[in-house]
Write a protein that holds these residues in place. Sequence first.
Motif, PDB file in Angstrom:
ATOM      1  N   ALA B  70       0.852  -1.195   0.000  1.00 49.31           N
ATOM      2  CA  ALA B  70       0.000   0.000   0.000  1.00 49.31           C
ATOM      3  C   ALA B  70       0.883   1.239   0.000  1.00 49.31           C
ATOM      4  N   THR B  75       5.418   9.547   2.298  1.00 47.93           N
ATOM      5  CA  THR B  75       6.272  10.494   3.029  1.00 47.93           C
ATOM      6  C   THR B  75       6.896   9.862   4.270  1.00 47.93           C
ATOM      7  N   THR B 141      -1.118  11.243   3.611  1.00 46.13           N
ATOM      8  CA  THR B 141      -2.520  10.820   3.562  1.00 46.13           C
ATOM      9  C   THR B 141      -2.967  10.275   4.916  1.00 46.13           C
TER      10      THR B 141
HETATM   11  C1  LIG Z   1      10.759  15.499   7.060  1.00 42.26           C
HETATM   12  C2  LIG Z   1       9.661  14.642   7.543  1.00 42.26           C
HETATM   13  C3  LIG Z   1       8.869  15.073   8.590  1.00 42.26           C
HETATM   14  C4  LIG Z   1       7.875  14.250   9.091  1.00 42.26           C
HETATM   15  N1  LIG Z   1       7.116  14.708  10.129  1.00 42.26           N
HETATM   16  C5  LIG Z   1       6.196  13.896  10.655  1.00 42.26           C
HETATM   17  C6  LIG Z   1       5.408  14.311  11.764  1.00 42.26           C
HETATM   18  O1  LIG Z   1       5.483  15.435  12.218  1.00 42.26           O
HETATM   19  N2  LIG Z   1       4.542  13.427  12.294  1.00 42.26           N
HETATM   20  C7  LIG Z   1       4.384  12.186  11.756  1.00 42.26           C
HETATM   21  O2  LIG Z   1       3.572  11.439  12.232  1.00 42.26           O
HETATM   22  N3  LIG Z   1       5.085  11.788  10.706  1.00 42.26           N
HETATM   23  C8  LIG Z   1       5.980  12.589  10.131  1.00 42.26           C
HETATM   24  N4  LIG Z   1       6.671  12.165   9.050  1.00 42.26           N
HETATM   25  C9  LIG Z   1       6.393  10.837   8.500  1.00 42.26           C
HETATM   26  C10 LIG Z   1       5.190  10.764   7.546  1.00 42.26           C
HETATM   27  O3  LIG Z   1       5.160  11.923   6.790  1.00 42.26           O
HETATM   28  C11 LIG Z   1       3.864  10.627   8.238  1.00 42.26           C
HETATM   29  O4  LIG Z   1       3.844   9.593   9.150  1.00 42.26           O
HETATM   30  C12 LIG Z   1       2.677  10.469   7.282  1.00 42.26           C
HETATM   31  O5  LIG Z   1       1.502  10.448   8.039  1.00 42.26           O
HETATM   32  C13 LIG Z   1       2.692   9.231   6.441  1.00 42.26           C
HETATM   33  O6  LIG Z   1       1.621   9.291   5.531  1.00 42.26           O
HETATM   34  P1  LIG Z   1       1.791   8.852   4.018  1.00 42.26           P
HETATM   35  O7  LIG Z   1       0.500   8.991   3.350  1.00 42.26           O
HETATM   36  O8  LIG Z   1       2.918   9.520   3.406  1.00 42.26           O
HETATM   37  O9  LIG Z   1       2.130   7.310   4.257  1.00 42.26           O
HETATM   38  P2  LIG Z   1       2.970   6.312   3.366  1.00 42.26           P
HETATM   39  O10 LIG Z   1       4.407   6.625   3.494  1.00 42.26           O
HETATM   40  O11 LIG Z   1       2.424   6.259   2.004  1.00 42.26           O
HETATM   41  O12 LIG Z   1       2.644   4.947   4.087  1.00 42.26           O
HETATM   42  C14 LIG Z   1       3.041   4.700   5.407  1.00 42.26           C
HETATM   43  C15 LIG Z   1       2.754   3.242   5.710  1.00 42.26           C
HETATM   44  O13 LIG Z   1       1.372   3.031   5.683  1.00 42.26           O
HETATM   45  C16 LIG Z   1       1.025   2.010   4.741  1.00 42.26           C
HETATM   46  N5  LIG Z   1      -0.241   2.414   4.150  1.00 42.26           N
HETATM   47  C17 LIG Z   1      -0.492   3.540   3.462  1.00 42.26           C
HETATM   48  N6  LIG Z   1      -1.785   3.624   3.165  1.00 42.26           N
HETATM   49  C18 LIG Z   1      -2.379   2.516   3.654  1.00 42.26           C
HETATM   50  C19 LIG Z   1      -3.704   2.015   3.650  1.00 42.26           C
HETATM   51  N7  LIG Z   1      -4.703   2.691   3.104  1.00 42.26           N
HETATM   52  N8  LIG Z   1      -3.947   0.819   4.225  1.00 42.26           N
HETATM   53  C20 LIG Z   1      -2.954   0.123   4.811  1.00 42.26           C
HETATM   54  N9  LIG Z   1      -1.673   0.555   4.844  1.00 42.26           N
HETATM   55  C21 LIG Z   1      -1.394   1.736   4.277  1.00 42.26           C
HETATM   56  C22 LIG Z   1       2.185   1.963   3.788  1.00 42.26           C
HETATM   57  O14 LIG Z   1       2.311   0.680   3.197  1.00 42.26           O
HETATM   58  C23 LIG Z   1       3.350   2.280   4.701  1.00 42.26           C
HETATM   59  O15 LIG Z   1       3.773   1.143   5.368  1.00 42.26           O
HETATM   60  C24 LIG Z   1       7.655  12.979   8.518  1.00 42.26           C
HETATM   61  C25 LIG Z   1       8.414  12.567   7.427  1.00 42.26           C
HETATM   62  C26 LIG Z   1       9.417  13.383   6.950  1.00 42.26           C
HETATM   63  C27 LIG Z   1      10.222  12.920   5.799  1.00 42.26           C
END
Ligand SMILES: Cc1cc2nc3c(=O)[nH]c(=O)nc-3n(C[C@H](O)[C@H](O)[C@H](O)COP(=O)(O)OP(=O)(O)OC[C@H]3O[C@@H](n4cnc5c(N)ncnc54)[C@H](O)[C@@H]3O)c2cc1C
Lengths: 402, 469
Positions: B70, B75, B141
């Motif tokens: 997924a 990010t 997301t």
């Molecule tokens: C510079 C930087 C700063 C950040 N700051 C924060 C912060 O302040 N707080 C924080 O919490 N995080 C932070 N993050 C991490 C990240 O951005 C967050 O956790 C964010 O919420 C992840 O969402 P995404 O949609 O990018 O997830 P993804 O990276 O797309 O997925 C994360 C995980 O979830 C799984 N996944 C995605 N969608 C689904 C679904 N629908 N069903 C089942 N599994 C799924 C994926 O397989 C993966 O394992 C940061 C990252 C960076 C690089």
Amino acid sequence: MANTEAGTPLPHLGDYFKDLYHCSDCGYCVDAIWQERGIEHICATLGSHSPGLSYSGQGYIKLARAWLEGEELALPTLAERVFSCTGCGNCERICPIGLRPMNINRALRRELVDRDLAPQSATGICANVSSQQNPGGAPFAERYAFVDRRAFAESAGVGATHQGAGAATIYLPGCAAAHARPAEASAAVELLAAAGIQVQLLGDEDRCCGAPLRELGFAAAARAQGAQLAERLNARGYDLLLTSGCECANTFIGMDRQRTFAAWLADAMEQGVLRLVASTELPVVACMESCQATQATRAGNPDDNAALPRILAALGVPVVGDAASPYRLCCGGSGGMAALHPESSQAMARARIDAVAGAAALVSVDPRCVAQLEAARTADDPPVYGIAEFLRCHFTIAGGAA
Amino acid sequence: MSTAATDGLVALGNFAGAALLTDPVDLVAYRRDTSAATPGKPDAVVRPHTAEAVVEVLQRANRARTPVYARGGATMYAGGVNPSAGGIVLDLGGLNRILDIDLDRGIVVCEPGVRFGALLAALRPHGQTIGIVPSTAPAATIGGALSAHALGTGSPQFQSFGDEVAGLEVILASGERVCTGSAASSRAGYFQRYCIGPDLTGLFLGADGTLGIVVAVALWLHPLPEHRQTNSYGFADAAGVQRCILEIQRRELVGNIWYAGAYEAATIKARIGQAFPEKAQGPLPGFALAVDYRGDSGRVREDEQRIAEIAARCGGVPFPDFDAAYFHRLRNDEVYWYSFAGFFAMSRCAILMASVPTDRMTAFLDVITAQRQNYPQYPLGAALVMCRRGLHGGALAFYDEATQWQGAVAAMEECAGTLVAAGCVPYKTGKVWAAQVKGFGPYWGLLQRIKRELDPHGILSPGDLGLGG
Ligand SMILES: Cc1cc2nc3c(=O)[nH]c(=O)nc-3n(C[C@H](O)[C@H](O)[C@H](O)COP(=O)(O)OP(=O)(O)OC[C@H]3O[C@@H](n4cnc5c(N)ncnc54)[C@H](O)[C@@H]3O)c2cc1C
């Protein structure tokens, strides 16, 4: 792992080597929504052409890096992806660490052009510029059809040679205004004249500035066009060069004494050089930002999109919608999109129109956007105007420096 | 990839409008997330627009034993989306509708591909917001956040993103659709997480997509705060900050804190140096605690007063320069940009996020100090974020990806082991903490049994959480 900068097989990417290894995959250039900053989405291509990441800023960085690192990639497929970017620059404006995916796309285009892999519609644009001096291939003879050349030559000087002495303002309509939106060019000339400006037009000496070729990656041809035009302008001599084309203005960045018509108009309105009186009930206007105008700010030039609300405010025209955002999605007029992917380009324009609510007129400083939006407009949509046309339709000239 | 899966996917290309990408040119950009974890090579990317299409993808993949990863905004810094076993990347960005804003129930229901920025914008006109917002909000997301235990902004009030989830709709590897919490009863819908029996919602939170694909999420709503302000305090050392945070948490003075972070001397010096060069010459605190309050203005003022007293008892003094030079701007203007600033320091950044008991904060910092001494070539930043209970501690190693990638990854693997030994636990696990998960004996055993039950062929995110792959 990585090729070194020296001896790279992809010379046009050389300037961007650092960017390729700095991208953190944050995805802001793919899609980002940040209401406080007026960011509603980022990439018109992903929205209206294909959602695949290979069409995104991030995708171009990845593809460039993969190519640089020697991965086998089907170059014709790569070319389709690379030649689907509008070059609006949103990906660069949003990048939190200042990377340049749009320029990387341009560099990839140059690499592909060097390998004769540019799509046919792109080479067609090249041929049009070389034969007719405009990307759409409209007959060159019609370029100045927006003025009565004989009458104008007598009063102001179409094709007249101006040698140094006295103030000379050359108005360059640019390809979009001259061919696709002549009403904007003629209205601009009227306003300039009303402000007491002795307008000169290049007439048969005019040349495409090369911007459409630059956008497509035909760098050498673009430079040659630009040089040809600059030579003719210099030979004519001018004190001020005004253009309606926002992409042309980007070619002129760095040249002395040049501005866009919209920037001049905003100042003219605010300084009282031009006085206009409403001749109709004023419609509520939505300002349609031009991504090419926004791009000028990268080189330190003012953003002409900001000129539009200034002009409208000076005239008391009601404006709808949020404050101007430099992140508004491209209308599909940019980057050769209209020729490369006409359907997607139309869908982008449609999306732009659909995003507007509560306006009775759509106005832009950029004739290319105006022509693009007009092509997607239906009878149910508000009319689209360039700024000069809009003023001509809704105001009469009450006075000026003339 | 097996022929069966390929055939199935090609047919899927015409199913329910799901986009299918198989050209190698198109797959290049789906290999990794923001982490330093080894990228994978997918065989295909599918971007569905409906839950029905997700069911179809999973059924076909399950039959063909094709891995499915997924992907939300990608990010995350833990490699969760990296398709290390190949197969399909399931891009959930097309499931991006807000399904219901129910002000009476205080719940918003949305699809997993909705970006935080879009959700916040949709809630604002209703005077509402959600509890936890990552600093990647414009692109991250909701589905990714819940699957990766989002944290940070909102953590003092609400702890972790999972605490804000009222229920889910999940599709299992077999294609079965399950609603959790009160929505298990279709007549009831989402309004209560803890009901019927065990908390099945919790099973999928932080699961990195290993147990099912989330296709709908119900989140608690909160009214937009009336008032916001920031304050900073300077301390001689980390021990004073640790005592102060412990006291704030013990007295539950976190109800109006939206975000609170602890900052090391190097950050203080750099920020004060930029804003007030002359002040950077003089003595500066060794540590800072900075607090972003939001809530009713009267209550914020009361809490602020109490926290100032606690800080003073722990040796802290008001540090308005730090607030002015850095923290206030960070929280108000730069909050979605700043996190990435470090990436330009070298080229990319390897991040490990740990859950840290507040009483082990200094132990966490000792690990960082040792790591800095052992690996000076990968400059390390420490990020400490206050939660309702405990802390989140991030170790951020900056490295040059063209020349130092593998070395940085190895150094962070070592750091992960040392952090666990110091009493910290993996948070945002993905692949970067996979080895450590296997060390938690009975927990690991139960997790494997659950995995076998829900995903017998191990198609979902093999490698994440150390499961399969
Ligand atoms: C510079 C930087 C700063 C950040 N700051 C924060 C912060 O302040 N707080 C924080 O919490 N995080 C932070 N993050 C991490 C990240 O951005 C967050 O956790 C964010 O919420 C992840 O969402 P995404 O949609 O990018 O997830 P993804 O990276 O797309 O997925 C994360 C995980 O979830 C799984 N996944 C995605 N969608 C689904 C679904 N629908 N069903 C089942 N599994 C799924 C994926 O397989 C993966 O394992 C940061 C990252 C960076 C690089």
